[in-house]
Design an enzyme around this catalytic site. Structure first.
Site, PDB file in Angstrom:
ATOM      1  N   GLU A 252       4.638  19.445 -43.383  1.00  0.00           N
ATOM      2  CA  GLU A 252       5.719  19.739 -42.754  1.00  0.00           C
ATOM      3  C   GLU A 252       5.481  20.513 -41.589  1.00  0.00           C
ATOM      4  OE1 GLU A 252      10.126  21.581 -43.335  1.00  0.00           O
ATOM      5  OE2 GLU A 252       8.617  22.378 -44.880  1.00  0.00           O
ATOM      6  N   LYS A 317      15.126  14.714 -42.118  1.00  0.00           N
ATOM      7  CA  LYS A 317      15.329  15.483 -43.222  1.00  0.00           C
ATOM      8  C   LYS A 317      16.934  15.538 -43.370  1.00  0.00           C
ATOM      9  CE  LYS A 317      14.559  19.904 -45.656  1.00  0.00           C
ATOM     10  NZ  LYS A 317      13.866  21.077 -45.480  1.00  0.00           N
ATOM     11  N   CYS A 369      10.135  19.101 -47.776  1.00  0.00           N
ATOM     12  CA  CYS A 369      10.258  20.389 -48.493  1.00  0.00           C
ATOM     13  C   CYS A 369      11.216  20.363 -49.536  1.00  0.00           C
ATOM     14  CB  CYS A 369      10.515  21.249 -47.451  1.00  0.00           C
ATOM     15  SG  CYS A 369      10.488  23.242 -47.931  1.00  0.00           S
TER      16      CYS A 369
END
Length: 491
Positions: A252, A317, A369
């Protein structure tokens, strides 16, 4: 007073069942103590207080690592970071106060307690974007109960843990509820035994070599402009050592510049790997112009970006971290303290209808994440995929228990979906996890290295991927209704 203290102690025991301690039997001890404190309550108000103290012990210890990002990287003084963390824990503890309160009102039985626990855990996972952390079922990932996960996910494991532990307390009390709770507990044990014989997914194709690059760039340096060129050099040099034919994964925000700014560098890396028979996936911040404004997203892209059909191979995301990736009521609180102005804290969530990534003939379900903590999102996106990938930057939490708890929860998603999980992080835990949730290969934390491994593509659908949480929420509601019904029949 002694039962209030006992509830607090029981809550403090709860996190010891999780990584890095892994004392999973304490999960049952903690829950049994909690149920006992509930049953000794003389009023709903007293039960509420004891439940809140239980939750305060759980979160006060279990998520104490939150202060690390505030103090060490958010420029918040320790005297402010600790109270902020305490308030955060106190708010989360209200969910267990409500669990105790509802259980007392509906009968104080093991049935009601387990049903209320699951329902409030589920609400905690989505209310105000949710905080799906420290569900009891995660502590059972390396136990004989683990095969229940493909059937009902972490939800079935959580319900099982609470029902089994509270049923032991229920045995002290006469009445039909004791027998019903006991019968359900036996059913769980039988189901666990049967689950060990079941397999829902199957291998599909040959194993694929994979290389996960762990740059281990210190968080206090990572976002500095002066570090950008050195960051590119680190990842380029590590990638150059990887043999031909590998799927290469960077974590990330491996590069802290927007894709649109460093297109040439990223695309060059992808083309080089493609010419060597491999492929390239990287986390990268994304910037686009929308209706005259600029939108920023936290993204993961397969490079070269343009697929043969002309579509961009990028995923944005969806589940953003409050204060870390977006600031609620930012017009009011930005600028009050440095923590509210962390780098990249102005992201916009991606569209839920986005497709998965395609690379080397495989469909990869991507998660960035925090997203890997949402069981239903992972289960839904996993349909038709060959493997899962999650990239993360847990450097925000230093050497605390937070990154290890995160890793443990990520492993549950592989078990629930019957698919291999590729996990790339900036400083650990970088790992390859098989379809049973077992760690195949991993790099030590806080080391700069490349993990060379392989994954087995798999196809198929687990029951949890089909049904999600709903059957277990229905069962929880029925258990609560049965407990209340038994109470109403008592003279």
């Amino acid at each position: 007073m002694r039962y209030a203290l006992l509830a607090l102690i029981a809550g403090l025991l709860f996190p010891l069942a999780f990584a890095p301690y892994d004392l999973w039997p304490l999960m049952f001890v903690s829950i049994a103590m909690a149920c006992f404190c509930l049953q000794q309550s003389e009023s709903a108000r007293q039960a509420l207080l004891r439940g809140w103290l239980y939750g305060m012990g759980m979160f006060g210890f279990g998520v104490s690592w939150v202060h690390v990002s505030m103090h060490e990287y958010g420029e918040m003084s320790l005297w402010m970071a600790i109270p902020f963390t305490a308030v955060f824990a106190a708010v989360l503890a209200l969910f267990y106060g409500l669990t105790f309160y509802c259980s007392w009102r509906l009968g104080r039985s093991a049935l009601v307690f387990a049903g209320s626990w699951l329902l409030l855990d589920w609400i905690r996972g989505w209310f105000l974007t949710g905080f799906p952390w420290l569900y009891a079922g995660y502590s059972l990932i390396d136990t004989p109960f683990a095969p229940l996960a493909p059937l009902g996910g972490v939800w079935l494991l959580t319900l099982s843990a609470v029902l089994l532990a509270s049923s032991l307390v229920q045995l002290r009390q006469p009445g039909p509820q004791r027998w019903l709770a006991g019968a359900l507990s036996v059913l769980i044990l039988v189901m666990t035994g049967i689950a060990h014989t079941l397999t829902f997914t199957h291998s599909s194709g040959e194993p694929q070599p994979v290389a996960l690059v762990q740059g281990n760039i210190p968080q206090d340096l990572k976002w500095q402009i002066s570090m950008r060129e050195r960051t590119r050099e680190i990842y380029h040099e590590l990638t150059a050592t990887i043999p031909d034919g590998y799927l290469v994964i960077w974590p990330e925000s491996a590069l802290t510049e927007f894709y649109q700014t460093i297109t040439d560098f990223v695309e060059s890396e992808g083309e080089t790997l493609q010419q060597r028979g491999g492929a390239f996936i990287t986390g990268v911040p994304w910037r686009t112009l929308d209706n005259g404004g600029i939108t920023y997203r936290n993204s993961i892209a397969a490079i070269p970006l343009q697929a043969e059909d002309g579509h961009e191979r990028v995923y944005h995301k969806q589940k953003l971290v409050p204060f870390g990736e977006y600031v609620p009521m930012q017009s009011l609180i930005r600028g009050l303290i440095p923590f509210f102005d962390l780098p990249m804290s102005g992201f916009t969530p991606g569209d839920p209808a986005q497709g998965n990534l395609q690379t080397l003939g495989h469909t990869i379900a991507p998660f960035i994440c925090y997203e890997i903590l949402y069981p239903e999102q992972v289960a839904t996106r996993s349909h038709g995929s060959d493997a899962l990938i999650t990239i993360s930057n847990d450097a925000w939490f230093g050497t605390s228990a937070g990154p290890l708890q995160h890793f443990q929860m990520a492993r549950m998603r592989a078990l629930e979906t019957g698919r291999w999980l590729l996990r790339g992080t900036n400083n650990g835990v970088t790992a390859v996890i098989d379809d049973r949730g077992k760690v195949v290969d991993a790099l030590p934390q806080f080391e700069r290295d490349v993990l060379l491994s392989s994954y087995q593509p798999r196809q198929g659908t687990t029951p949890f991927m089909t049904t999600g949480v709903w059957p277990w929420l229905l069962l929880a509601a029925l258990m609560m209704a049965a407990g209340w019904r038994f109470r109403m029949r008592q003279p």
